[in-house]
Design a protein around this motif. Structure first.
Motif, PDB file in Angstrom:
ATOM      1  N   SER A  77       0.864  -1.190   0.000  1.00 46.00           N
ATOM      2  CA  SER A  77       0.000   0.000   0.000  1.00 46.00           C
ATOM      3  C   SER A  77       0.895   1.233   0.000  1.00 46.00           C
ATOM      4  CB  SER A  77      -0.962  -0.042   1.179  1.00 46.00           C
ATOM      5  OG  SER A  77      -1.990  -0.977   0.930  1.00 46.00           O
ATOM      6  N   GLY A  78       1.194   1.799   1.181  1.00 46.10           N
ATOM      7  CA  GLY A  78       2.074   2.974   1.205  1.00 46.10           C
ATOM      8  C   GLY A  78       3.551   2.628   1.038  1.00 46.10           C
ATOM      9  N   GLY A  79       3.908   1.368   1.280  1.00 44.07           N
ATOM     10  CA  GLY A  79       5.305   0.932   1.145  1.00 44.07           C
ATOM     11  C   GLY A  79       6.218   1.470   2.238  1.00 44.07           C
ATOM     12  N   THR A  80       5.669   1.782   3.435  1.00 44.54           N
ATOM     13  CA  THR A  80       6.510   2.309   4.521  1.00 44.54           C
ATOM     14  C   THR A  80       6.870   1.219   5.541  1.00 44.54           C
ATOM     15  OG1 THR A  80       4.622   2.939   5.909  1.00 44.54           O
ATOM     16  CG2 THR A  80       5.432   4.596   4.350  1.00 44.54           C
ATOM     17  N   ALA A  85       8.249  -6.352   4.740  1.00 41.46           N
ATOM     18  CA  ALA A  85       7.091  -7.177   4.377  1.00 41.46           C
ATOM     19  C   ALA A  85       6.375  -6.711   3.115  1.00 41.46           C
ATOM     20  CB  ALA A  85       6.100  -7.227   5.533  1.00 41.46           C
ATOM     21  N   PRO A 114      -8.465  -0.184   0.925  1.00 36.47           N
ATOM     22  CA  PRO A 114      -7.231  -0.266   1.724  1.00 36.47           C
ATOM     23  C   PRO A 114      -6.145   0.719   1.322  1.00 36.47           C
ATOM     24  CG  PRO A 114      -7.423  -2.161   0.253  1.00 36.47           C
ATOM     25  CD  PRO A 114      -8.702  -1.423   0.162  1.00 36.47           C
ATOM     26  N   SER A 136       4.046   7.335  11.076  1.00 36.78           N
ATOM     27  CA  SER A 136       4.124   7.554   9.624  1.00 36.78           C
ATOM     28  C   SER A 136       2.767   7.988   9.058  1.00 36.78           C
ATOM     29  CB  SER A 136       4.572   6.261   8.944  1.00 36.78           C
ATOM     30  OG  SER A 136       3.760   5.183   9.387  1.00 36.78           O
ATOM     31  N   GLY A 143      -4.820   0.474   4.700  1.00 38.78           N
ATOM     32  CA  GLY A 143      -4.560  -0.959   4.472  1.00 38.78           C
ATOM     33  C   GLY A 143      -3.304  -1.420   5.192  1.00 38.78           C
ATOM     34  N   ASN A 147      -3.047  -4.223   8.157  1.00 39.40           N
ATOM     35  CA  ASN A 147      -2.286  -5.462   7.959  1.00 39.40           C
ATOM     36  C   ASN A 147      -1.021  -5.546   8.799  1.00 39.40           C
ATOM     37  OD1 ASN A 147      -3.761  -7.147   5.886  1.00 39.40           O
ATOM     38  ND2 ASN A 147      -3.884  -5.078   5.041  1.00 39.40           N
ATOM     39  N   SER A 150      -1.030  -1.748  13.217  1.00 46.66           N
ATOM     40  CA  SER A 150      -0.225  -0.611  13.655  1.00 46.66           C
ATOM     41  C   SER A 150      -0.715  -0.020  14.968  1.00 46.66           C
ATOM     42  CB  SER A 150      -0.254   0.483  12.586  1.00 46.66           C
ATOM     43  OG  SER A 150       0.563   0.096  11.528  1.00 46.66           O
ATOM     44  N   GLY A 254      -0.516  -9.485   5.116  1.00 48.61           N
ATOM     45  CA  GLY A 254      -0.882  -9.974   3.786  1.00 48.61           C
ATOM     46  C   GLY A 254      -0.359 -11.367   3.493  1.00 48.61           C
ATOM     47  N   GLY A 257      -3.984 -13.580   2.864  1.00 49.72           N
ATOM     48  CA  GLY A 257      -4.912 -13.157   1.822  1.00 49.72           C
ATOM     49  C   GLY A 257      -4.901 -11.636   1.759  1.00 49.72           C
ATOM     50  N   PHE A 406      12.709   9.524  11.970  1.00 49.45           N
ATOM     51  CA  PHE A 406      13.138   8.366  11.176  1.00 49.45           C
ATOM     52  C   PHE A 406      13.149   8.716   9.686  1.00 49.45           C
ATOM     53  CE2 PHE A 406      11.981   4.353   8.911  1.00 49.45           C
ATOM     54  CZ  PHE A 406      13.222   3.759   9.041  1.00 49.45           C
ATOM     55  N   ARG A 410      16.365   8.617   7.138  1.00 49.74           N
ATOM     56  CA  ARG A 410      16.356   7.822   5.905  1.00 49.74           C
ATOM     57  C   ARG A 410      16.828   8.636   4.720  1.00 49.74           C
ATOM     58  NH1 ARG A 410      11.034   5.716   4.179  1.00 49.74           N
ATOM     59  NH2 ARG A 410      12.258   4.538   2.726  1.00 49.74           N
TER      60      ARG A 410
HETATM   61  C1  LIG Z   1       8.832   7.306   9.474  1.00 52.56           C
HETATM   62  C2  LIG Z   1       8.114   6.040   9.854  1.00 52.56           C
HETATM   63  C3  LIG Z   1       7.501   5.948  11.077  1.00 52.56           C
HETATM   64  C4  LIG Z   1       6.779   4.790  11.425  1.00 52.56           C
HETATM   65  N1  LIG Z   1       6.126   4.741  12.614  1.00 52.56           N
HETATM   66  C5  LIG Z   1       5.320   3.697  12.905  1.00 52.56           C
HETATM   67  C6  LIG Z   1       4.548   3.686  14.111  1.00 52.56           C
HETATM   68  O1  LIG Z   1       4.573   4.605  14.909  1.00 52.56           O
HETATM   69  N2  LIG Z   1       3.745   2.619  14.320  1.00 52.56           N
HETATM   70  C7  LIG Z   1       3.630   1.585  13.415  1.00 52.56           C
HETATM   71  O2  LIG Z   1       2.824   0.678  13.632  1.00 52.56           O
HETATM   72  N3  LIG Z   1       4.363   1.566  12.296  1.00 52.56           N
HETATM   73  C8  LIG Z   1       5.190   2.593  12.002  1.00 52.56           C
HETATM   74  N4  LIG Z   1       5.915   2.587  10.838  1.00 52.56           N
HETATM   75  C9  LIG Z   1       5.803   1.432   9.920  1.00 52.56           C
HETATM   76  C10 LIG Z   1       4.680   1.613   8.854  1.00 52.56           C
HETATM   77  O3  LIG Z   1       4.650   2.940   8.423  1.00 52.56           O
HETATM   78  C11 LIG Z   1       3.293   1.269   9.388  1.00 52.56           C
HETATM   79  O4  LIG Z   1       3.242  -0.044   9.870  1.00 52.56           O
HETATM   80  C12 LIG Z   1       2.171   1.512   8.352  1.00 52.56           C
HETATM   81  O5  LIG Z   1       0.919   1.268   8.911  1.00 52.56           O
HETATM   82  C13 LIG Z   1       2.324   0.702   7.084  1.00 52.56           C
HETATM   83  O6  LIG Z   1       1.426   1.233   6.133  1.00 52.56           O
HETATM   84  P1  LIG Z   1       1.707   1.204   4.563  1.00 52.56           P
HETATM   85  O7  LIG Z   1       0.489   1.701   3.896  1.00 52.56           O
HETATM   86  O8  LIG Z   1       2.955   1.909   4.240  1.00 52.56           O
HETATM   87  O9  LIG Z   1       1.850  -0.354   4.334  1.00 52.56           O
HETATM   88  P2  LIG Z   1       2.860  -1.171   3.431  1.00 52.56           P
HETATM   89  O10 LIG Z   1       4.261  -0.892   3.831  1.00 52.56           O
HETATM   90  O11 LIG Z   1       2.540  -1.012   2.008  1.00 52.56           O
HETATM   91  O12 LIG Z   1       2.449  -2.658   3.859  1.00 52.56           O
HETATM   92  C14 LIG Z   1       2.544  -3.106   5.175  1.00 52.56           C
HETATM   93  C15 LIG Z   1       2.155  -4.581   5.238  1.00 52.56           C
HETATM   94  O13 LIG Z   1       0.772  -4.733   4.949  1.00 52.56           O
HETATM   95  C16 LIG Z   1       0.568  -5.578   3.817  1.00 52.56           C
HETATM   96  N5  LIG Z   1      -0.563  -5.027   3.066  1.00 52.56           N
HETATM   97  C17 LIG Z   1      -0.697  -3.772   2.574  1.00 52.56           C
HETATM   98  N6  LIG Z   1      -1.902  -3.646   1.971  1.00 52.56           N
HETATM   99  C18 LIG Z   1      -2.536  -4.838   2.093  1.00 52.56           C
HETATM  100  C19 LIG Z   1      -3.805  -5.353   1.679  1.00 52.56           C
HETATM  101  N7  LIG Z   1      -4.671  -4.595   1.028  1.00 52.56           N
HETATM  102  N8  LIG Z   1      -4.108  -6.636   1.989  1.00 52.56           N
HETATM  103  C20 LIG Z   1      -3.234  -7.436   2.667  1.00 52.56           C
HETATM  104  N9  LIG Z   1      -2.030  -6.995   3.074  1.00 52.56           N
HETATM  105  C21 LIG Z   1      -1.689  -5.723   2.796  1.00 52.56           C
HETATM  106  C22 LIG Z   1       1.878  -5.551   3.057  1.00 52.56           C
HETATM  107  O14 LIG Z   1       2.064  -6.743   2.287  1.00 52.56           O
HETATM  108  C23 LIG Z   1       2.869  -5.453   4.208  1.00 52.56           C
HETATM  109  O15 LIG Z   1       3.059  -6.725   4.732  1.00 52.56           O
HETATM  110  C24 LIG Z   1       6.702   3.702  10.499  1.00 52.56           C
HETATM  111  C25 LIG Z   1       7.360   3.802   9.270  1.00 52.56           C
HETATM  112  C26 LIG Z   1       8.057   4.939   8.939  1.00 52.56           C
HETATM  113  C27 LIG Z   1       8.724   5.016   7.593  1.00 52.56           C
END
Ligand SMILES: Cc1cc2nc3c(=O)[nH]c(=O)nc-3n(C[C@H](O)[C@H](O)[C@H](O)COP(=O)(O)OP(=O)(O)OC[C@H]3O[C@@H](n4cnc5c(N)ncnc54)[C@H](O)[C@@H]3O)c2cc1C
Length: 556
Positions: A77-80, A85, A114, A136, A143, A147, A150, A254, A257, A406, A410
């Protein structure tokens, strides 16, 4: 003969997959990274437009898997993700390009696709919010939040995402989208009687949990937040007779499913808030201090260390780009009084304690009570909208340093890379005064340059080493340093991840944390949902350190 990925592309088109299909080298390079220290190049990136497209892709891969065993699908999704993972070596499914609609918001219930950015979702939810948003919040999607299960600054009061997902739409490994929600005993019996893939999942998972009921319940980590493993202990409750499959999906990264729609329970936003900031020059009495603060029941209790503070000051111009000129000038002005404080020496730790209330008076009373108790520490505080304090929002600077540190590391530290491998440990606060000095000894032993920030109230720390990952000497430190830190955390009955989850980095340590029998149950759970291994391989229960290690980034 067609190459396997060309064949997949052709078949996706033939089956009327309506989204983007892309294997250009620029795209594959872009999707090789998330916010972890790993790098894996996929072979194909697809961006579905509808849940139907997601189902089409899953069905196709399920049917083709026997002839091409390395085929898999990994959601992004956001790739953060910081655990690695959201990257993999086969097909990446990008939910953040088209599946981004917030479908409805009715009072405290929101329904969303999502891929919606949390920042957009949050604007639409009015007087309510999803309180488990991560630091973040400006970069991630709903999404990803679901997943990864958080959590964030408000989890001290409100807990993590697992509490706020009453219903999901989910594409199972047979390529069919179904609703997942808590079932009563009677509803469960009907589901289990179904002679299809869904019936089999409910039957097999119920049997697995029922057979190992006490062992599974006992395995639940005794910490306030945990994102490791599959949360089997929260699925089936003999007393209430509720069987809730959403609980094992939330936080599964993920691997079981794909979530195509989430219904979220929101909570009322606080009307008024106030922040008390403490500069700690000496952290010997930290344990006692934490106890005192927690007695006052704050809504958040956050911290960052001297290294974070220095780096924030060093990279101050980067905040200009992040915040825009007006907010940036506001930030600079707001820093002046604390700059004077800093002249007395850089504090080892900055602590932030936030209180909320329905009225300013309520917040003032709460904050003053703690301020009085901590008067020996010369804490400063402010209440947003407090008429005596003309610099409304001045506390924002501390939130900015806490939330963006963070991200700055980066992008800004040029000759080193953030290496999150001990980035999310949790140790119950009563052990912290004993635990933290031992942790510092390990950090010193391996000469790790780290920043430490975290959720003090939960005992959840984000320790981010900065390393030259391409340098063999630095890479060699990762395994022994991580092992020592993990063993220390587990000796205090902690968790290796409070919120960032397992992915490639912590999956290999699930056996150390839970033991072999629980790991086997996690593996069985994965087999129940995904018998052919089509979803996000090499992660969580199926992770293995040799694979993870071989994918640590070695170029920038
Ligand atoms: C600066 C920074 C600060 C952060 N602080 C926190 C924090 O305070 N707390 C925290 O919990 N995390 C934190 N994180 C980690 C991350 O940002 C979070 O966990 C965030 O919720 C991930 O969201 P994303 O959209 O980037 O997901 P992604 O990185 O795209 O994916 C996260 C996981 O979910 C899965 N996924 C995504 N979409 C789906 C879908 N539709 N169905 C099934 N699986 C799916 C992916 O395969 C992967 O395993 C941080 C990251 C950064 C870079």
């Amino acid at each position: 003969m067609l190459k396997p990925m060309d064949d997949i592309k052709t078949q996706l088109k033939a089956r009327k997959f309506g989204g983007d299909i892309d294997d250009s080298s620029a795209t594959l390079e872009k999707y090789s990274h998330d916010a972890s220290m790993f790098e894996i190049k996929p072979q194909l990136v697809i961006a579905p437009r509808t849940a139907g497209d997601v189902a089409t892709a899953v069905k196709l891969v399920a049917e083709t898997k026997k002839d091409n065993p390395t085929l898999s699908l990994t959601a992004r999704s956001g790739g953060t993700d910081m655990s690695g993972a959201a990257i993999n070596d086969s097909i990446i499914v990008d939910f953040n390009r088209y599946l981004t609609k917030v479908i409805s918001v009715k009072g405290d219930i929101a329904v969303t696709e999502p891929g919606a950015f949390y920042r957009d979702f949050d604007v639409l939810t009015g007087e309510y919010e999803l309180p488990s948003y991560p630091a973040s919040r400006d970069l991630c999607t709903v999404g990803g939040i679901i997943n990864n299960n958080s959590g964030g600054e408000r989890s001290l009061r409100y807990g993590k995402t697992e509490r706020y997902v009453p219903e999901l739409k989910f594409v199972f490994a047979d390529g069919i989208e179904r609703i997942v929600k808590p079932l009563t005993r009677k509803e469960l019996i009907i589901k289990m009687a179904q002679k299809n893939f869904e019936g089999m999942i409910y039957r097999d998972l119920f049997e697995l949990i029922e057979k190992h009921y006490d062992q599974i319940k006992a395995a639940k980590p005794h910490v306030s937040k945990n994102s490791t493993g599959y949360r089997l202990w929260d699925v089936w409750d003999r007393k209430t007779g509720i069987f809730d499959l959403t609980q094992v999906i939330v936080g599964a990264q993920g691997t079981l499913g794909f979530v195509t729609e989430g219904t979220l329970q929101l909570v009322k936003r606080a009307k008024h808030s106030g922040l008390l900031v403490l500069f700690m020059h000496d952290i010997d009495d930290l344990g006692e201090l934490i106890e005192t603060v927690l007695k006052h029941k704050p809504v958040t209790f956050e911290s960052f260390d001297d290294a974070t503070l220095w780096l924030s000051i060093k990279f101050m111009p980067s905040f200009l780009r992040l915040l825009g000129p007006v907010k940036f000038i506001h930030l600079l002005l707001a820093l002046i009084p604390d700059g004077l404080q800093l002249l007395r020496g850089i504090p080892k730790l900055v602590l932030m304690v936030e209180f909320n209330g329905e009225t300013e008076d309520e917040v003032r009373t709460k904050i003053k009570a703690l301020h009085k108790e901590l008067s020996y520490l010369k804490a400063r505080y402010e209440i947003n909208g407090f008429e005596e304090d003309p610099s409304e929002g001045a506390s924002e600077k501390f939130w900015i340093m806490r939330r963006y540190s963070f991200q700055l590391l980066r992008s800004k530290v040029k000759d080193k890379h953030t290496a999150p491998f001990i980035d999310d440990l949790v140790v119950n606060p009563e052990y912290l005064s004993e635990f933290l000095p031992k942790l510092r000894v390990i950090i010193k032993k391996y000469k790790l340059l780290v920043t430490i920030a975290g959720h003090m109230g939960d005992g959840n720390f984000h320790i981010i080493p900065l390393m030259k990952l391409e340098d063999k000497k630095d890479r060699k430190k990762i395994l022994p340093a991580m092992k020592e830190v993990n063993e220390l955390v587990l000796s205090y009955k902690g968790s290796l991840s409070g919120e960032h989850n397992d992915g490639l980095v912590r999956g290999p340590w699930l056996e150390e944390m839970y033991g072999k029998e629980m790991l086997d149950l996690f593996k069985e759970t994965k087999m129940v949902f995904d018998p052919d291994g089509i979803f996000n391989p090499h992660k969580k229960a199926n992770a293995d350190w040799d694979y993870s290690y071989s994918h640590i980034r070695n170029h920038f």
